[in-house]
Every structure is written in C-alpha cells, then in structure tokens.
Design an enzyme around this catalytic site. Structure first.
Site, PDB file in Angstrom:
ATOM      1  N   GLY A  49      -6.412   4.683   1.258  1.00 31.10           N
ATOM      2  CA  GLY A  49      -7.286   5.869   0.944  1.00 31.10           C
ATOM      3  C   GLY A  49      -6.747   7.051   1.497  1.00 31.10           C
ATOM      4  O   GLY A  49      -5.355   7.540   1.401  1.00 31.10           O
ATOM      5  N   GLU A  50      -7.425   7.841   2.280  1.00 32.36           N
ATOM      6  CA  GLU A  50      -6.718   9.348   3.244  1.00 32.36           C
ATOM      7  C   GLU A  50      -7.183   9.111   4.494  1.00 32.36           C
ATOM      8  O   GLU A  50      -8.262   8.974   5.007  1.00 32.36           O
ATOM      9  CB  GLU A  50      -7.738  10.381   2.501  1.00 32.36           C
ATOM     10  CG  GLU A  50      -7.294  11.682   3.319  1.00 32.36           C
ATOM     11  CD  GLU A  50      -5.817  11.741   3.199  1.00 32.36           C
ATOM     12  OE1 GLU A  50      -4.989  11.660   2.369  1.00 32.36           O
ATOM     13  OE2 GLU A  50      -5.216  12.004   4.391  1.00 32.36           O
ATOM     14  N   SER A  51      -5.746   8.685   5.332  1.00 35.65           N
ATOM     15  CA  SER A  51      -5.906   8.389   6.613  1.00 35.65           C
ATOM     16  C   SER A  51      -6.453   9.308   7.363  1.00 35.65           C
ATOM     17  O   SER A  51      -7.228   8.964   8.436  1.00 35.65           O
ATOM     18  CB  SER A  51      -4.386   8.346   6.939  1.00 35.65           C
ATOM     19  OG  SER A  51      -3.663   9.410   6.920  1.00 35.65           O
ATOM     20  N   CYS A  81      -1.210   1.083   3.398  1.00 36.39           N
ATOM     21  CA  CYS A  81      -0.914   2.383   3.054  1.00 36.39           C
ATOM     22  C   CYS A  81      -1.764   3.442   4.089  1.00 36.39           C
ATOM     23  O   CYS A  81      -1.068   3.578   5.095  1.00 36.39           O
ATOM     24  CB  CYS A  81      -1.450   2.820   1.526  1.00 36.39           C
ATOM     25  SG  CYS A  81      -0.663   4.401   0.954  1.00 36.39           S
ATOM     26  N   ARG A 110       3.742  10.335   6.781  1.00 31.74           N
ATOM     27  CA  ARG A 110       2.678  10.497   5.731  1.00 31.74           C
ATOM     28  C   ARG A 110       3.470  10.957   4.469  1.00 31.74           C
ATOM     29  O   ARG A 110       4.425  11.986   4.686  1.00 31.74           O
ATOM     30  CB  ARG A 110       1.402  11.141   6.032  1.00 31.74           C
ATOM     31  CG  ARG A 110       0.470  10.571   6.632  1.00 31.74           C
ATOM     32  CD  ARG A 110      -0.707  11.565   7.353  1.00 31.74           C
ATOM     33  NE  ARG A 110      -1.545  11.637   6.106  1.00 31.74           N
ATOM     34  CZ  ARG A 110      -1.637  13.077   5.865  1.00 31.74           C
ATOM     35  NH1 ARG A 110      -0.969  14.099   6.338  1.00 31.74           N
ATOM     36  NH2 ARG A 110      -2.695  13.264   4.924  1.00 31.74           N
ATOM     37  N   ILE A 139       1.165   4.745  -3.728  1.00 31.52           N
ATOM     38  CA  ILE A 139       0.753   5.877  -4.231  1.00 31.52           C
ATOM     39  C   ILE A 139       0.518   6.764  -2.984  1.00 31.52           C
ATOM     40  O   ILE A 139      -0.013   6.633  -2.001  1.00 31.52           O
ATOM     41  CB  ILE A 139      -0.530   5.448  -4.660  1.00 31.52           C
ATOM     42  CG1 ILE A 139      -0.597   4.452  -5.660  1.00 31.52           C
ATOM     43  CG2 ILE A 139      -1.573   6.788  -5.024  1.00 31.52           C
ATOM     44  CD1 ILE A 139      -2.377   3.749  -5.891  1.00 31.52           C
ATOM     45  N   ARG A 140       1.293   7.917  -3.199  1.00 33.51           N
ATOM     46  CA  ARG A 140       1.412   8.831  -2.181  1.00 33.51           C
ATOM     47  C   ARG A 140       1.831   8.141  -0.559  1.00 33.51           C
ATOM     48  O   ARG A 140       0.794   8.489   0.078  1.00 33.51           O
ATOM     49  CB  ARG A 140       0.105   9.949  -1.899  1.00 33.51           C
ATOM     50  CG  ARG A 140       0.320  10.943  -3.064  1.00 33.51           C
ATOM     51  CD  ARG A 140      -0.956  11.652  -3.150  1.00 33.51           C
ATOM     52  NE  ARG A 140      -1.168  12.672  -1.733  1.00 33.51           N
ATOM     53  CZ  ARG A 140      -0.376  13.683  -1.843  1.00 33.51           C
ATOM     54  NH1 ARG A 140       0.400  14.146  -2.559  1.00 33.51           N
ATOM     55  NH2 ARG A 140      -0.710  14.322  -0.523  1.00 33.51           N
ATOM     56  N   HIS A 176       0.114  -1.091  -1.745  1.00 31.54           N
ATOM     57  CA  HIS A 176      -1.317  -1.566  -2.221  1.00 31.54           C
ATOM     58  C   HIS A 176      -1.198  -3.060  -2.807  1.00 31.54           C
ATOM     59  O   HIS A 176      -1.573  -3.197  -3.998  1.00 31.54           O
ATOM     60  CB  HIS A 176      -1.857  -0.618  -3.178  1.00 31.54           C
ATOM     61  CG  HIS A 176      -2.207   0.668  -2.393  1.00 31.54           C
ATOM     62  ND1 HIS A 176      -3.357   0.809  -1.615  1.00 31.54           N
ATOM     63  CD2 HIS A 176      -1.418   1.628  -2.637  1.00 31.54           C
ATOM     64  CE1 HIS A 176      -3.321   2.111  -1.136  1.00 31.54           C
ATOM     65  NE2 HIS A 176      -2.254   2.706  -1.772  1.00 31.54           N
ATOM     66  N   GLU A 178      -3.435  -4.932  -2.846  1.00 33.07           N
ATOM     67  CA  GLU A 178      -4.820  -5.322  -3.164  1.00 33.07           C
ATOM     68  C   GLU A 178      -5.105  -4.783  -4.725  1.00 33.07           C
ATOM     69  O   GLU A 178      -6.216  -4.853  -5.340  1.00 33.07           O
ATOM     70  CB  GLU A 178      -5.935  -4.567  -2.437  1.00 33.07           C
ATOM     71  CG  GLU A 178      -6.059  -2.925  -2.336  1.00 33.07           C
ATOM     72  CD  GLU A 178      -4.943  -2.384  -1.445  1.00 33.07           C
ATOM     73  OE1 GLU A 178      -3.923  -3.185  -1.258  1.00 33.07           O
ATOM     74  OE2 GLU A 178      -5.034  -1.130  -1.414  1.00 33.07           O
TER      75      GLU A 178
END
Ligand code: GLN
Length: 196
Positions: A49-51, A81, A110, A139-140, A176, A178
């Site tokens: 997600g967004e850490s 991630c 990051r 992903i990013r 990821h 998952e």
C-alpha cells in the site's frame, strides 16, 4: 490441528488480497485495526500500500507501540512492499517525519525503481520457499539498500539487488506474492506462527 489465527493490519493497502491468500491456506484471518485485535493473533501481515499512510494511521489508531512490542516479543510477521518499508530499522527517501515499526536490521529505500520500471514482474530464486522460482510483482517497490549483521538476505534480483530479508520470525519482501497466487510466503508465516 487448530487453525492458526493470523492478523492482517487493515489500515490501508491490499488487505483483501492477503486475507484471501491466508484464508485459502486455512488460516483464521483477523483484520487488525486496534490493539485488542493484535492481542488475538499468532502472526501478522503488513500489506502493500502506501507506507507513509499506514505509518500515520497506525500512530493515529494507537497501533504503533503495540506492533513494535509484538515484534520485539517474537511475533511472526510478513511484510510486503509497503510492509517491508514498515519493518525496516532504517529508512531512505521517506516523507518528512515518516516512521517505521522496525524489526529488520536493514536500510530500505522507498520507490527505488525509476519511472520506466515503476512496475515489473519477474521470477526469483528464493531458497527459503524452494522450487519453482517465485513469481514476483514489483509496484513502486522499495529496495533493501543495506543489510545489517542481524538480518539475512532471502531474495535478490538478477542484478544482485536485495528484495527479500529475514530476521528471526520477521520476513520483508519488496514484491507482492499476494497478487500472484504465490502463497508459499504466507505458508512460511503460518508454519512459523504454529511453531512459535
Ligand atoms: N511506494 C509505496 C510506499 O512507499 C509502496 C508501494 C507498494 O506497497 N506497492 O509505501
């Protein structure tokens, strides 16, 4: 055998994908939002997600200290991630004031891949999960830029870049699993939680 009760930190990110992967392996999945939820589980997933958002929300929800304590007390954790970023003892290129829970003696940077490779997939040789190679979607994604003596590298890109680290019962991955039906890392978490 009793079903392992595993939490997914459910403040932001790909909570559903992790929950599905764990449920598919027979785990009893708990969405963790409050310290009481954390007290019920034998293992924890920190999702992608967004850490920086997960960090802020975890502090707003009073979850930062309970998670740090759980990790220090030996709770098995899998972070993917953004989850890897949250597990890093040292962070590079965080937003101003961004904190991590820590747990991995490593530095994580990051958004480490340039715009052309913001998102890519590859197969990785990961001895910790055996054959066949693990499908990995980035992903990013962050990269592990330095690994301290307490942590162990478990996955590298073909160019040598470190994308998986383990320390005791804590595993952090840049990618990821998952999202790819790659459940062997979740299995590892379940096994560790059953043994713990
Ligand atoms: N770039 C995101 C962050 O800094 C991580 C991306 C991801 O989890 N797919 O948290």
């Amino acid at each position: 055998m009793t079903r392992a009760r595993i939490g997914v930190l459910a403040l932001q990110g790909d909570v559903r994908e992790h929950s599905r992967a764990l449920a598919g392996l027979g785990a009893d999945v708990v969405l963790v939002r409050r310290p009481e939820d954390l007290a019920e589980v034998a293992g924890l997933v920190l999702p992608g997600g967004e850490s920086s958002v997960i960090d802020k929300l975890s502090r707003a929800f009073g979850m930062r200290d309970p998670i740090r304590t759980a990790i220090a007390d030996g709770m098995p954790v899998l972070g993917t991630c953004a989850g890897l970023i949250l597990l890093a003892d040292r962070l590079e290129d965080g937003i101003a004031g961004q904190q991590t829970f820590g747990g991995l003696d490593a530095t994580v940077r990051r958004n480490a891949f340039g715009s052309q490779t913001e998102s890519f997939e590859t197969d990785l040789d990961v001895p910790a999960v055996g054959d066949p190679r693990a499908r990995a979607t980035f992903i990013r994604a962050p990269i592990v830029s330095e690994v301290g003596p307490s942590a162990e590298v478990i996955a590298r890109l073909p160019d040598g870049g470190v994308v998986g680290v383990r320390q005791g019962r804590v595993v952090g991955l840049s990618f990821h699993p998952e999202l790819d039906g790659e459940t062997r890392f979740h299995e590892l978490l379940l096994d560790t939680a059953r043994d713990a």
